[in-house]
Write an enzyme that holds these catalytic residues in place. Structure first.
Site, PDB file in Angstrom:
ATOM      1  N   THR A 128       0.815  -1.215   0.000  1.00  0.00           N
ATOM      2  CA  THR A 128       0.000   0.000   0.000  1.00  0.00           C
ATOM      3  C   THR A 128       0.847   1.262   0.000  1.00  0.00           C
ATOM      4  OG1 THR A 128      -1.804  -1.139   1.080  1.00  0.00           O
ATOM      5  CG2 THR A 128      -1.775   1.236   1.323  1.00  0.00           C
ATOM      6  N   LYS A 174       1.134  -7.096  13.425  1.00  0.00           N
ATOM      7  CA  LYS A 174       0.010  -6.311  12.907  1.00  0.00           C
ATOM      8  C   LYS A 174      -1.229  -6.789  13.662  1.00  0.00           C
ATOM      9  CE  LYS A 174      -2.430  -4.957   8.695  1.00  0.00           C
ATOM     10  NZ  LYS A 174      -2.511  -4.988   7.247  1.00  0.00           N
TER      11      LYS A 174
HETATM   12  N1  ASP Z   1      -2.053  -6.375   1.255  1.00  0.00           N
HETATM   13  C1  ASP Z   1      -1.183  -5.234   1.359  1.00  0.00           C
HETATM   14  C2  ASP Z   1       0.228  -5.732   1.529  1.00  0.00           C
HETATM   15  O1  ASP Z   1       0.554  -6.228   2.561  1.00  0.00           O
HETATM   16  C3  ASP Z   1      -1.597  -4.336   2.458  1.00  0.00           C
HETATM   17  C4  ASP Z   1      -0.625  -3.224   2.771  1.00  0.00           C
HETATM   18  O2  ASP Z   1       0.298  -2.938   2.089  1.00  0.00           O
HETATM   19  O3  ASP Z   1      -0.818  -2.599   3.782  1.00  0.00           O
HETATM   20  O4  ASP Z   1       1.010  -5.600   0.625  1.00  0.00           O
END
Ligand code: ASP
Length: 436
Positions: free
Chosen positions: A105, A260
């Site tokens: 993200t 997390k």
């Molecule tokens: N699914 C994504 C990832 O872990 C979520 C994020 O980046 O926060 O790459």
């Protein structure tokens, strides 16, 4: 033919007939009058019956093609595209920080084809979008991968560890790894083992909201990560993410003790059973925990991982076949996340004994997240010890999996693998503070 991304079915047909492309201004004749707007890309998974126009007011309207009396192009336009400003020039004399982009993200923005968030911003673009960085460090952005972190594997960990080790040789003052948040804890743990004793700060950073959203946490997380990587007096592997919901303080967590713990909050990450390593505010580091390793010192990276380990969460009624399936799939090490103090059913204990007898490394962590595994309290635990299962004290399950892959990646087996698995290599277990 112009781009008609995402359109299909009747909508695509009528747009083609009209000679339209995304970005053109169209006039659609509806039963209640004419609608004029800019044709915008459609979600890839949208139906083929509608076309979407952005009105001058900024609203998007979806028009069912079968109900239209006609569509015509009023003006040709540019397909909307994103062009980042040129990266600013950093001042000479600032610390040199390598930013490694891996995706996630933090490097994403909305993908108008699918309506989802997708990796799209390169590390270089990220740098140009956060111009504050040029006052903090001489940043060297480099993209290694462009994937969501659920696709990261031990092979990626090895490559990352090798790149960081090379950066140390190249004289970088610190390294930042921009990474998806989903498996950030696993990668942080993996790098903590592979880079134990690293003489500079290595800061993994992610974001819960993509950079093109007003609530994005990516800029501040990145600014804090770069600032600490470049200037902190301590070394080691850390995770930098929001401390609270407000956009002002960033928590630095130890790479082997971080989790997390929330699906969407910006302050999703917590340090489990240990104090934060540091807290950064807009004017610099506000708190640094005692006992962090200083910069410098000898360093021998051990970047190899062997992915043939599995993390298995025990649940009531779990069949012994689950362990056999892992064995058949080639597992050399198993981390069992047991209940309470570290328990599984009798049936599974037997299966684990067979796995250990055949040369496998079987370890126990707890589903409780806080507290320690103790196999000496109940008969179940004693049976597990008798079966050769290794209790991992208060090691987090994710950390234990990364460590097991690292231990077998070093080539260790048998007693040596057990010894390495139990040793405190990178702060993965904490000293006993309370009687259990
Ligand atoms: N699914 C994504 C990832 O872990 C979520 C994020 O980046 O926060 O790459």
């Amino acid at each position: 033919m112009g781009d008609l991304s995402g359109y299909g079915g009747d909508a695509l047909k009528s747009l083609k007939e009209a000679g339209a492309a995304i970005g053109d201004v169209l006039e659609a004749k509806t039963p209640w009058g004419e609608v004029t707007g800019t044709l915008v890309p459609r979600y890839l998974y949208g139906d083929g019956d509608h076309l979407v126009l952005k009105l001058r007011s900024g609203y998007n309207v979806g028009l069912r093609v079968s109900g239209l009396k006609g569509v015509r192009v009023v003006a040709k336009g540019e397909k909307p595209s994103f062009s980042p400003p040129a990266p600013p020039k950093p001042a000479k004399g600032l610390p040199r920080v390598l930013i490694i982009g891996t995706g996630g993200t933090i490097a994403s923005r909305i993908d108008y084809r699918t309506g989802a968030v997708g990796p799209a911003i390169t590390a270089a673009e990220l740098y140009s979008l956060v111009p504050e960085l040029s006052g903090i460090a001489q940043v060297h952005p480099e993209i290694m991968f462009d994937i969501f972190s659920e696709n990261i594997t031990p092979k990626h960990w090895s490559r990352l560890a090798r790149r960081v080790a090379k950066a140390v040789k190249e004289g970088f003052d610190g390294v930042v790894v921009a990474h998806g948040t989903d498996t950030l804890g696993y990668t942080a743990a993996a790098l903590s083992f592979a880079l134990a004793g690293v003489p500079v700060p290595v800061v993994l950073v992610g974001a819960q909201r993509s950079s093109d959203r007003p609530s994005s946490d990516s800029s501040l997380n990145l600014i804090a990560a770069v600032s600490v990587a470049g200037t902190a007096r301590f070394s080691g592997v850390y995770v930098a993410m929001h401390l609270g919901e407000s956009d002002d303080k960033i928590a630095f967590h130890r790479g082997t003790r971080v989790r997390k713990n929330h699906t969407s909050r910006r302050d999703a990450f917590v340090s489990v059973d240990v104090p934060l390593a540091a807290v950064w505010g807009r004017s610099g580091l506000e708190y640094v925990s005692e006992g962090l390793p200083a910069r410098g010192g000898a360093f021998r990276p051990r970047p190899r991982f062997d992915g043939r380990a599995a993390l298995i969460k025990f649940y009531p009624s779990m069949p012994a076949g689950a362990i056999r399936a892992a064995r058949r799939a080639g597992a050399k090490a198993l981390v069992i996340e047991g209940t309470g103090l570290g328990h599984v059913s009798k049936e599974l204990t037997k299966e684990l004994a067979a796995f250990v007898k055949a040369g496998g490394l079987a370890c126990m962590t707890s589903q409780c997240i806080e507290g320690r595994v103790n196999l000496n309290v109940y008969d179940t635990g004693r049976d597990l010890i008798h079966a050769g299962v290794l209790p991992l004290d208060d090691m987090l399950s994710e950390t234990a999996l990364a460590k097991a892959m690292w231990v077998i990646g070093t080539g260790a087996s048998g007693a040596r693998a057990r010894e390495l698995m139990s040793a405190n290599v990178a702060g993965e277990t904490t000293p006993r503070t309370f009687p259990s």
